[in-house]
Motif scaffolding. Structure first.
Motif, mmCIF file in Angstrom:
data_model
loop_
_atom_site.group_PDB
_atom_site.id
_atom_site.type_symbol
_atom_site.label_atom_id
_atom_site.label_comp_id
_atom_site.label_asym_id
_atom_site.label_seq_id
_atom_site.Cartn_x
_atom_site.Cartn_y
_atom_site.Cartn_z
ATOM 1 N N THR A 1 8.242 67.381 66.341
ATOM 2 C CA THR A 1 6.867 67.843 66.179
ATOM 3 C C THR A 1 6.637 68.213 64.717
ATOM 4 O OG1 THR A 1 7.363 70.169 66.627
ATOM 5 C CG2 THR A 1 6.799 68.785 68.536
ATOM 6 N N VAL A 2 5.435 68.009 64.264
ATOM 7 C CA VAL A 2 5.073 68.357 62.893
ATOM 8 C C VAL A 2 5.245 69.856 62.674
ATOM 9 C CG1 VAL A 2 3.133 68.428 61.266
ATOM 10 C CG2 VAL A 2 3.540 66.378 62.647
ATOM 11 N N GLU A 3 4.963 70.644 63.691
ATOM 12 C CA GLU A 3 5.025 72.109 63.573
ATOM 13 C C GLU A 3 6.404 72.622 63.168
ATOM 14 O OE1 GLU A 3 1.691 70.680 65.552
ATOM 15 O OE2 GLU A 3 3.733 70.491 66.328
ATOM 16 N N GLU A 4 7.448 71.918 63.502
ATOM 17 C CA GLU A 4 8.795 72.400 63.176
ATOM 18 C C GLU A 4 9.233 72.066 61.745
ATOM 19 O OE1 GLU A 4 12.037 70.210 65.465
ATOM 20 O OE2 GLU A 4 10.216 69.297 66.310
ATOM 21 N N TYR A 5 8.376 71.355 60.996
ATOM 22 C CA TYR A 5 8.705 70.972 59.625
ATOM 23 C C TYR A 5 7.659 71.485 58.641
ATOM 24 C CZ TYR A 5 12.175 67.933 61.701
ATOM 25 O OH TYR A 5 13.261 67.466 62.399
ATOM 26 N N ASP A 6 8.111 71.688 57.404
ATOM 27 C CA ASP A 6 7.225 72.135 56.335
ATOM 28 C C ASP A 6 6.662 70.969 55.530
ATOM 29 O OD1 ASP A 6 7.623 75.004 56.679
ATOM 30 O OD2 ASP A 6 9.671 74.607 56.018
ATOM 31 N N ALA B 1 -2.216 68.402 59.693
ATOM 32 C CA ALA B 1 -1.778 69.798 59.596
ATOM 33 C C ALA B 1 -1.861 70.345 58.178
ATOM 34 C CB ALA B 1 -0.340 69.925 60.122
ATOM 35 N N LYS C 1 0.059 69.507 55.636
ATOM 36 C CA LYS C 1 1.406 69.666 55.082
ATOM 37 C C LYS C 1 1.700 68.536 54.097
ATOM 38 C CE LYS C 1 3.182 72.188 59.034
ATOM 39 N NZ LYS C 1 4.299 72.322 59.985
ATOM 40 N N THR D 1 5.108 75.760 50.903
ATOM 41 C CA THR D 1 6.016 76.491 51.801
ATOM 42 C C THR D 1 6.346 77.886 51.303
ATOM 43 O OG1 THR D 1 7.980 75.522 50.747
ATOM 44 C CG2 THR D 1 7.052 74.348 52.632
ATOM 45 N N SER E 1 7.378 80.710 53.554
ATOM 46 C CA SER E 1 7.846 80.174 54.831
ATOM 47 C C SER E 1 9.212 80.761 55.148
ATOM 48 C CB SER E 1 7.947 78.652 54.741
ATOM 49 O OG SER E 1 8.547 78.138 55.910
ATOM 50 N N ARG F 1 11.444 79.345 56.917
ATOM 51 C CA ARG F 1 12.408 78.292 57.272
ATOM 52 C C ARG F 1 13.445 78.097 56.228
ATOM 53 N NH1 ARG F 1 9.075 74.573 61.158
ATOM 54 N NH2 ARG F 1 7.342 75.907 61.287
#
Length: 184
Positions: free
Chosen positions: A63-68, A98, A100, A179, A182, A184
Motif C-alpha cells: 500500500t502507498v500508505e506504508e511508504y514515504d 497521496a 508523495k 518525510t 516522519s 519511519r
C-alpha cells in the motif's frame, strides 16, 4: 524514511537500482524491493544478465500508505513490463494521489505515462521517451536531472546511469523535505 523500489521480475538496469538503493540506506532510510511477483528479480547491465535480488513485497500486497516515497529504476524492459501490470501502475499512481515524492530514471517514466501521471509535469528521461511523454501531456527536457514540484507531489527524473550522482542528490533532498518528521 521508507522507500519503495518498484521493479518488474526482470529487466531492471542494475546500477539504477543499486546506486539509489545505497543512497537511501546511507541517508538512514529503509529501501524495500516491491515487484509484481515474489522470489528474486533479475537485473541487467544493459542487455547482459547481472545479479538477482530478493523481493521484499509483492505489489498486490503493498500500500502507498506504508511508504514515504517511490523510486522507479529504469532499464528498457523493466518499465515496459510494469506498465502492463494494472496493480503496478495503480501503485505508482497512488504516490501522486497521496502527494508523495516519486523519483524515476531512464526508461522508468514509461510507467508514469501509463499511470497518467506526467500530464502538466516537466520531466526528463532517456531521449527515446520524449514523444511518449509529450503525447501524455508532459513537457520533456534534456537535463541531467529535473525536479518538478508543480503538481501534487515532487517528481524527480533523470536521463541515464551517467546522471546517477545528480539524481540521488536531488531525490534525497526532495524526499527529506516530504518525510521530515516522519517516524519511519
Amino acid at each position: 524514511m521508507k522507500v519503495a523500489f518498484l521493479v518488474a521480475p526482470e529487466g531492471v538496469e542494475q546500477v539504477e537500482l543499486t546506486d539509489p538503493w545505497q543512497a537511501v540506506r546511507d541517508a538512514g532510510g529503509t529501501p524495500r524491493l516491491v515487484s509484481t511477483k515474489p522470489g528474486r528479480i533479475q537485473a541487467f547491465n544493459h542487455l547482459d544478465k547481472a545479479d538477482t535480488f530478493e523481493v521484499d513485497q509483492v505489489v498486490k500486497d503493498a500500500t502507498v500508505e506504508e511508504y514515504d516515497a517511490l523510486v522507479l529504476p529504469g532499464g528498457v524492459a523493466n518499465p515496459d513490463f510494469l506498465r502492463l501490470d494494472n496493480k503496478a501502475v495503480a501503485f505508482a499512481k497512488g504516490f501522486f494521489d497521496a502527494g508523495k515524492p516519486v523519483a524515476a530514471i531512464c526508461h522508468a517514466p514509461w510507467t508514469l505515462v501509463e499511470a497518467d501521471a506526467v500530464r502538466g509535469r516537466t520531466l526528463t528521461s532517456w531521449p527515446s521517451l520524449r514523444t511518449d511523454i509529450t503525447n501524455a501531456g508532459g513537457t520533456w527536457v534534456d537535463e541531467q536531472v529535473k525536479v518538478c514540484t508543480g503538481g501534487p507531489n515532487a517528481l524527480i527524473t533523470s536521463r541515464k546511469p551517467d546522471d546517477l550522482k545528480a539524481f540521488r542528490e536531488a531525490f534525497l533532498e526532495e524526499f527529506a523535505k516530504t518525510t521530515k518528521g516522519s517516524a519511519r
